[in-house]
Design an enzyme around this catalytic site. Structure first.
Site, PDB file in Angstrom:
ATOM      1  N   GLU A 106       2.346  -0.892   4.405  1.00  0.00           N
ATOM      2  CA  GLU A 106       2.157   0.469   3.904  1.00  0.00           C
ATOM      3  C   GLU A 106       3.516   1.111   3.671  1.00  0.00           C
ATOM      4  O   GLU A 106       4.416   1.017   4.517  1.00  0.00           O
ATOM      5  CB  GLU A 106       1.397   1.325   4.935  1.00  0.00           C
ATOM      6  CG  GLU A 106       0.027   0.805   5.312  1.00  0.00           C
ATOM      7  CD  GLU A 106      -1.080   1.286   4.376  1.00  0.00           C
ATOM      8  OE1 GLU A 106      -0.779   2.080   3.456  1.00  0.00           O
ATOM      9  OE2 GLU A 106      -2.228   0.852   4.580  1.00  0.00           O
ATOM     10  N   ASP A 124      -3.475   2.999  -4.766  1.00  0.00           N
ATOM     11  CA  ASP A 124      -2.143   2.839  -4.176  1.00  0.00           C
ATOM     12  C   ASP A 124      -1.583   1.434  -4.426  1.00  0.00           C
ATOM     13  O   ASP A 124      -2.369   0.506  -4.624  1.00  0.00           O
ATOM     14  CB  ASP A 124      -2.201   3.141  -2.669  1.00  0.00           C
ATOM     15  CG  ASP A 124      -3.107   2.176  -1.895  1.00  0.00           C
ATOM     16  OD1 ASP A 124      -4.297   2.088  -2.217  1.00  0.00           O
ATOM     17  OD2 ASP A 124      -2.603   1.489  -0.995  1.00  0.00           O
ATOM     18  N   HIS A 169       0.845  -1.201   0.000  1.00  0.00           N
ATOM     19  CA  HIS A 169       0.000   0.000   0.000  1.00  0.00           C
ATOM     20  C   HIS A 169       0.878   1.248   0.000  1.00  0.00           C
ATOM     21  O   HIS A 169       2.058   1.189   0.333  1.00  0.00           O
ATOM     22  CB  HIS A 169      -0.854   0.079   1.267  1.00  0.00           C
ATOM     23  CG  HIS A 169      -1.785  -1.053   1.488  1.00  0.00           C
ATOM     24  ND1 HIS A 169      -3.126  -0.979   1.214  1.00  0.00           N
ATOM     25  CD2 HIS A 169      -1.578  -2.296   1.994  1.00  0.00           C
ATOM     26  CE1 HIS A 169      -3.717  -2.113   1.545  1.00  0.00           C
ATOM     27  NE2 HIS A 169      -2.801  -2.942   2.021  1.00  0.00           N
ATOM     28  N   HIS A 191      -2.366  -2.830  -3.647  1.00  0.00           N
ATOM     29  CA  HIS A 191      -3.761  -2.603  -3.273  1.00  0.00           C
ATOM     30  C   HIS A 191      -4.621  -2.329  -4.501  1.00  0.00           C
ATOM     31  O   HIS A 191      -5.747  -2.814  -4.614  1.00  0.00           O
ATOM     32  CB  HIS A 191      -3.841  -1.432  -2.288  1.00  0.00           C
ATOM     33  CG  HIS A 191      -5.106  -1.409  -1.482  1.00  0.00           C
ATOM     34  ND1 HIS A 191      -5.420  -0.372  -0.633  1.00  0.00           N
ATOM     35  CD2 HIS A 191      -6.132  -2.297  -1.386  1.00  0.00           C
ATOM     36  CE1 HIS A 191      -6.593  -0.629  -0.060  1.00  0.00           C
ATOM     37  NE2 HIS A 191      -7.034  -1.787  -0.492  1.00  0.00           N
TER      38      HIS A 191
END
Ligand SMILES: [Zn+2]
Length: 186
Positions: A118, A167, A36, A157
């Site tokens: 992330e 993203d 992400h 993602h």
């Protein structure tokens, strides 16, 4: 990068546990890595807002953008910041809440069986060398710990929630990641 004997925590990360997680339906099925991108506020780096969002402490009045997201109950297993700092919010064996409505190779509910990572960034700004280095090291450690995690089961993602999520964006260079992984695995 190393993972502890329980298979839950990176030994080299800052831990910031969140209540936003629960049990996986099948605790033995950890078989996908999802990449992400996130920045809060969008396009700004280095603040504590991502920690705040993932721990349900985000002040909706601190920035106009926050009012629309402060109510969300979301998390990710890991965050890799621009400078390479790694933060872990959720133990790997628990289910983090990062994918939302999602489908990978015909299978829904990616949170059930994935690990969410992330990267601090945005879709159209190159991610940093430090981030690729850390990401590759983390993936290598995850592959050693979880047999279901393999080099061909890493996705973005935007790929598992097309039309809904963008993203990590065009700025995420899969060739750079793959080159790092290839160098580590040979
Ligand atoms: Zn995402």
């Amino acid at each position: 990068m190393r993972i502890d004997a329980s298979g839950n925590w990176l030994l080299d990360a800052r831990q910031a546990p969140t209540p936003n997680c629960d049990e996986r339906p099948d605790g033995d099925d950890i078989s996908l890595i999802l990449i992400h991108g996130i920045s809060l506020p969008p396009g700004e780096y280095g603040g504590g807002w991502i920690d705040d969002l993932f721990s349900n402490r985000l002040d909706p009045n601190a920035h106009p953008y926050f009012a629309g997201i402060a109510h969300l109950r979301v998390s990710s297993h890991l965050l890799i910041r621009r400078d390479g700092e790694v933060v872990q919010y959720v133990p790997f064996r628990k289910r983090a809440w990062h994918a939302g409505e999602s489908c990978y190779q015909g299978r829904n509910c990616c949170n059930d069986y994935s690990i969410g990572i992330e990267l601090e960034g945005q879709d159209d700004e190159p991610y940093t060398t430090e981030q690729y280095d850390q990401l590759a090291g983390i993936i290598q450690a995850l592959m050693r710990t979880f047999t279901g995690v393999t080099i061909d089961r890493i996705s973005g993602h935007s790929d598992i929630a097309p039309g809904r999520k963008s993203d990590p964006g065009a700025a995420f260079d899969w060739r750079v990641l793959n080159a790092r992984l290839a160098a580590m695995l040979t």
